[in-house]
Design a protein around this motif. Sequence first.
Motif, PDB file in Angstrom:
ATOM      1  N   TYR A 132       0.836  -1.190   0.000  1.00 52.05           N
ATOM      2  CA  TYR A 132       0.000   0.000   0.000  1.00 52.05           C
ATOM      3  C   TYR A 132       0.880   1.252   0.000  1.00 52.05           C
ATOM      4  O   TYR A 132       1.813   1.354   0.813  1.00 52.05           O
ATOM      5  CB  TYR A 132      -0.905   0.016   1.227  1.00 52.05           C
ATOM      6  CG  TYR A 132      -1.712  -1.248   1.407  1.00 52.05           C
ATOM      7  CD1 TYR A 132      -2.889  -1.450   0.696  1.00 52.05           C
ATOM      8  CD2 TYR A 132      -1.283  -2.257   2.270  1.00 52.05           C
ATOM      9  CE1 TYR A 132      -3.634  -2.617   0.857  1.00 52.05           C
ATOM     10  CE2 TYR A 132      -2.018  -3.423   2.440  1.00 52.05           C
ATOM     11  CZ  TYR A 132      -3.193  -3.589   1.735  1.00 52.05           C
ATOM     12  OH  TYR A 132      -3.911  -4.744   1.882  1.00 52.05           O
ATOM     13  N   VAL A 133       0.570   2.177  -0.887  1.00 51.32           N
ATOM     14  CA  VAL A 133       1.317   3.426  -0.981  1.00 51.32           C
ATOM     15  C   VAL A 133       0.341   4.586  -0.765  1.00 51.32           C
ATOM     16  O   VAL A 133      -0.582   4.786  -1.561  1.00 51.32           O
ATOM     17  CB  VAL A 133       2.016   3.571  -2.350  1.00 51.32           C
ATOM     18  CG1 VAL A 133       2.755   4.897  -2.427  1.00 51.32           C
ATOM     19  CG2 VAL A 133       2.969   2.405  -2.587  1.00 51.32           C
ATOM     20  N   PHE A 134       0.542   5.346   0.313  1.00 49.73           N
ATOM     21  CA  PHE A 134      -0.264   6.533   0.604  1.00 49.73           C
ATOM     22  C   PHE A 134       0.544   7.749   0.151  1.00 49.73           C
ATOM     23  O   PHE A 134       1.403   8.248   0.881  1.00 49.73           O
ATOM     24  CB  PHE A 134      -0.593   6.591   2.092  1.00 49.73           C
ATOM     25  CG  PHE A 134      -1.344   5.375   2.580  1.00 49.73           C
ATOM     26  CD1 PHE A 134      -2.721   5.301   2.461  1.00 49.73           C
ATOM     27  CD2 PHE A 134      -0.663   4.294   3.134  1.00 49.73           C
ATOM     28  CE1 PHE A 134      -3.420   4.177   2.895  1.00 49.73           C
ATOM     29  CE2 PHE A 134      -1.350   3.171   3.579  1.00 49.73           C
ATOM     30  CZ  PHE A 134      -2.733   3.114   3.453  1.00 49.73           C
ATOM     31  N   GLU A 135       0.287   8.205  -1.076  1.00 47.53           N
ATOM     32  CA  GLU A 135       1.147   9.175  -1.722  1.00 47.53           C
ATOM     33  C   GLU A 135       1.193  10.519  -0.999  1.00 47.53           C
ATOM     34  O   GLU A 135       2.256  11.135  -0.899  1.00 47.53           O
ATOM     35  CB  GLU A 135       0.705   9.362  -3.173  1.00 47.53           C
ATOM     36  CG  GLU A 135       0.890   8.098  -4.015  1.00 47.53           C
ATOM     37  CD  GLU A 135       0.488   8.304  -5.458  1.00 47.53           C
ATOM     38  OE1 GLU A 135      -0.268   9.256  -5.740  1.00 47.53           O
ATOM     39  OE2 GLU A 135       0.932   7.512  -6.307  1.00 47.53           O
ATOM     40  N   GLU A 136       0.051  10.991  -0.511  1.00 49.27           N
ATOM     41  CA  GLU A 136       0.019  12.307   0.120  1.00 49.27           C
ATOM     42  C   GLU A 136       0.903  12.362   1.349  1.00 49.27           C
ATOM     43  O   GLU A 136       1.555  13.371   1.631  1.00 49.27           O
ATOM     44  CB  GLU A 136      -1.418  12.690   0.479  1.00 49.27           C
ATOM     45  CG  GLU A 136      -1.535  14.113   1.037  1.00 49.27           C
ATOM     46  CD  GLU A 136      -2.954  14.462   1.420  1.00 49.27           C
ATOM     47  OE1 GLU A 136      -3.285  15.655   1.363  1.00 49.27           O
ATOM     48  OE2 GLU A 136      -3.726  13.556   1.780  1.00 49.27           O
ATOM     49  N   TRP A 137       0.955  11.293   2.111  1.00 45.96           N
ATOM     50  CA  TRP A 137       1.731  11.262   3.346  1.00 45.96           C
ATOM     51  C   TRP A 137       3.141  10.698   3.146  1.00 45.96           C
ATOM     52  O   TRP A 137       3.947  10.732   4.066  1.00 45.96           O
ATOM     53  CB  TRP A 137       0.998  10.428   4.391  1.00 45.96           C
ATOM     54  CG  TRP A 137      -0.350  10.964   4.748  1.00 45.96           C
ATOM     55  CD1 TRP A 137      -0.781  12.256   4.611  1.00 45.96           C
ATOM     56  CD2 TRP A 137      -1.439  10.225   5.287  1.00 45.96           C
ATOM     57  NE1 TRP A 137      -2.066  12.387   5.038  1.00 45.96           N
ATOM     58  CE2 TRP A 137      -2.520  11.152   5.460  1.00 45.96           C
ATOM     59  CE3 TRP A 137      -1.636   8.899   5.636  1.00 45.96           C
ATOM     60  CZ2 TRP A 137      -3.754  10.771   5.972  1.00 45.96           C
ATOM     61  CZ3 TRP A 137      -2.853   8.525   6.162  1.00 45.96           C
ATOM     62  CH2 TRP A 137      -3.904   9.444   6.330  1.00 45.96           C
ATOM     63  N   GLY A 138       3.431  10.155   1.965  1.00 45.97           N
ATOM     64  CA  GLY A 138       4.736   9.554   1.740  1.00 45.97           C
ATOM     65  C   GLY A 138       4.959   8.304   2.563  1.00 45.97           C
ATOM     66  O   GLY A 138       6.081   8.041   3.026  1.00 45.97           O
ATOM     67  N   ILE A 139       3.895   7.524   2.739  1.00 47.10           N
ATOM     68  CA  ILE A 139       3.976   6.317   3.571  1.00 47.10           C
ATOM     69  C   ILE A 139       3.754   5.083   2.709  1.00 47.10           C
ATOM     70  O   ILE A 139       2.837   5.048   1.876  1.00 47.10           O
ATOM     71  CB  ILE A 139       2.933   6.363   4.701  1.00 47.10           C
ATOM     72  CG1 ILE A 139       3.277   7.490   5.679  1.00 47.10           C
ATOM     73  CG2 ILE A 139       2.864   5.026   5.433  1.00 47.10           C
ATOM     74  CD1 ILE A 139       2.252   7.666   6.772  1.00 47.10           C
TER      75      ILE A 139
END
Length: 236
Positions: free
Chosen positions: A95-102
């Motif tokens: 899983y890539v949460f782009e807005e948070w860079g996680i």
Amino acid sequence: GPSTTPLRGHLFFGKNTHQLNDRQNLMLSLNVRDDGDERDFGGGTAEDSRREVENNVANVQLRHTLTANGMTNEAQVSFQRVGWNQRGTVTGPRYVFEEWGITRGANTGSQDIGQDRLSLRNDVTWTLSSHVVKIGANLDFLSYDVTKLLNETPVFFFRPDRPGTFESPYKAELEIGNPDLVTDNQQFGIYLQDDWAATPKLTLSLGVRWDYESNNLNNDFVTPAWVRTAATTFTS
């Protein structure tokens, strides 16, 4: 949170020399290296995304040396086995949460690469007054067994400003196909060298070498039919 990055390594070396007579000797040596570490996590990438990397190299060599009348002959046979692999420590999607860079979840793929090499070599050296002449040749037989499952793990991307929400991804990536390669190769080399002491203060090292490989670029490879079709078919 904090996590460890283990690193381990083992190295073993052994040698046995047997003096056959005043002109000949045999030497048998063994060299083994085994090490590994874990990487690809930290910062915005969670610990469960780490991958384990293993590197194993083993060499065994038998050498015979003969000295007679200003000539030295060295004949050797050796075998080397190399293994390198990497794999994730957990299974499942990524899983890539782009807005948070996680990023969290499984690593994106695995690789398993093996190579065997059987090597035959002979070198002859003559000491002739101001010249030291050396000639030699080697013949190597190699085999490769490679599996590269790159990006085989499904990766889901989340961004609140794109279609979808943090409950559902706006895009996903997954690569499939046959990543296996099993092939072999032969290497041959021959050389001639002369170390000439032209003056007491000047030594010239002159030589020539020729090398040949039978299958350096995998001559048996054929572009798959679906790739040729995709490259020649255009749709609107």
